[in-house]
Write a protein that holds these residues in place. Sequence first.
Motif, PDB file in Angstrom:
ATOM      1  N   SER A  58       0.832  -1.202   0.000  1.00 29.80           N
ATOM      2  CA  SER A  58       0.000   0.000   0.000  1.00 29.80           C
ATOM      3  C   SER A  58       0.867   1.252   0.000  1.00 29.80           C
ATOM      4  CB  SER A  58      -0.918   0.008   1.231  1.00 29.80           C
ATOM      5  OG  SER A  58      -0.155   0.229   2.400  1.00 29.80           O
ATOM      6  N   GLU A  59       0.211   2.392  -0.112  1.00 27.99           N
ATOM      7  CA  GLU A  59       0.926   3.675  -0.117  1.00 27.99           C
ATOM      8  C   GLU A  59       1.597   3.978   1.228  1.00 27.99           C
ATOM      9  OE1 GLU A  59      -2.862   6.557   0.960  1.00 27.99           O
ATOM     10  OE2 GLU A  59      -2.186   6.421  -1.100  1.00 27.99           O
ATOM     11  N   ILE A  60       1.187   3.273   2.288  1.00 25.73           N
ATOM     12  CA  ILE A  60       1.799   3.509   3.601  1.00 25.73           C
ATOM     13  C   ILE A  60       2.742   2.374   4.000  1.00 25.73           C
ATOM     14  CG2 ILE A  60      -0.054   5.009   4.425  1.00 25.73           C
ATOM     15  CD1 ILE A  60      -1.085   2.620   6.076  1.00 25.73           C
ATOM     16  N   SER A  61       3.138   1.540   3.047  1.00 28.84           N
ATOM     17  CA  SER A  61       3.959   0.367   3.376  1.00 28.84           C
ATOM     18  C   SER A  61       5.280   0.744   4.049  1.00 28.84           C
ATOM     19  CB  SER A  61       4.216  -0.482   2.131  1.00 28.84           C
ATOM     20  OG  SER A  61       4.923   0.260   1.148  1.00 28.84           O
ATOM     21  N   ALA A  62       5.911   1.833   3.613  1.00 28.87           N
ATOM     22  CA  ALA A  62       7.181   2.236   4.233  1.00 28.87           C
ATOM     23  C   ALA A  62       6.962   2.651   5.695  1.00 28.87           C
ATOM     24  CB  ALA A  62       7.820   3.376   3.453  1.00 28.87           C
ATOM     25  N   LEU A  63       5.852   3.324   5.955  1.00 22.79           N
ATOM     26  CA  LEU A  63       5.545   3.737   7.323  1.00 22.79           C
ATOM     27  C   LEU A  63       5.221   2.523   8.191  1.00 22.79           C
ATOM     28  CD1 LEU A  63       3.329   6.837   6.496  1.00 22.79           C
ATOM     29  CD2 LEU A  63       5.705   6.848   7.291  1.00 22.79           C
ATOM     30  N   ILE A  64       4.485   1.567   7.638  1.00 25.69           N
ATOM     31  CA  ILE A  64       4.163   0.345   8.373  1.00 25.69           C
ATOM     32  C   ILE A  64       5.437  -0.424   8.677  1.00 25.69           C
ATOM     33  CG2 ILE A  64       2.981  -1.894   8.221  1.00 25.69           C
ATOM     34  CD1 ILE A  64       1.122   0.539   8.741  1.00 25.69           C
ATOM     35  N   TRP A  65       6.336  -0.515   7.706  1.00 33.65           N
ATOM     36  CA  TRP A  65       7.618  -1.205   7.917  1.00 33.65           C
ATOM     37  C   TRP A  65       8.384  -0.541   9.065  1.00 33.65           C
ATOM     38  CZ3 TRP A  65      12.705   0.317   7.789  1.00 33.65           C
ATOM     39  CH2 TRP A  65      13.649  -0.710   7.879  1.00 33.65           C
ATOM     40  N   GLU A  66       8.461   0.810   9.042  1.00 34.49           N
ATOM     41  CA  GLU A  66       9.183   1.530  10.099  1.00 34.49           C
ATOM     42  C   GLU A  66       8.548   1.295  11.467  1.00 34.49           C
ATOM     43  OE1 GLU A  66      10.819   6.004  11.219  1.00 34.49           O
ATOM     44  OE2 GLU A  66       9.810   5.690   9.301  1.00 34.49           O
ATOM     45  N   ALA A  67       7.224   1.311  11.526  1.00 37.98           N
ATOM     46  CA  ALA A  67       6.534   1.068  12.796  1.00 37.98           C
ATOM     47  C   ALA A  67       6.811  -0.348  13.295  1.00 37.98           C
ATOM     48  CB  ALA A  67       5.034   1.280  12.628  1.00 37.98           C
ATOM     49  N   LYS A  68       6.810  -1.330  12.405  1.00 35.12           N
ATOM     50  CA  LYS A  68       7.104  -2.711  12.804  1.00 35.12           C
ATOM     51  C   LYS A  68       8.532  -2.828  13.325  1.00 35.12           C
ATOM     52  CE  LYS A  68       3.845  -5.334   9.969  1.00 35.12           C
ATOM     53  NZ  LYS A  68       3.713  -6.383   8.954  1.00 35.12           N
ATOM     54  N   GLU A  69       9.466  -2.140  12.689  1.00 31.19           N
ATOM     55  CA  GLU A  69      10.857  -2.158  13.164  1.00 31.19           C
ATOM     56  C   GLU A  69      10.954  -1.541  14.558  1.00 31.19           C
ATOM     57  OE1 GLU A  69      13.666  -3.655  11.683  1.00 31.19           O
ATOM     58  OE2 GLU A  69      11.981  -4.533  10.599  1.00 31.19           O
TER      59      GLU A  69
END
Length: 128
Positions: A58-69
Amino acid sequence: MGACSGLTCQVPTAFAVEALAVIHGLRFAFELGFQSVILEGGSRLVIHKLVTNLEDFSEISALIWEAKEFSKLFEVCRCICAARSGNMAAHAMAQDGLTRREDRFWVEEAPLLVAAVADEGRRLLDPS
């Protein structure tokens, strides 16, 4: 335990705003030294993306990845979706942030209106 509000500019969607709030909240909790957190978010979609292991395009995948990290920095990080009625303190915090027009951080306190809304929510949950 702590509260923060921050202004962001040119965020493309409400989902991106929610994901940024997750990142900022996790960073704040980590900087305060918490090892266990319960993350309450208002977007069911963002919370679902945080707790699933499915690849996100999705368009927020980079933000989701950062939050998971960021979530990996905690011994325990539980994510739950809070309905608007259960998330009134967060809404009051956002309103307060808009009026102040600057990033603010509170430790072991919160703006008076936010504290009052949180106290009312606790009173409704446990009226004794």
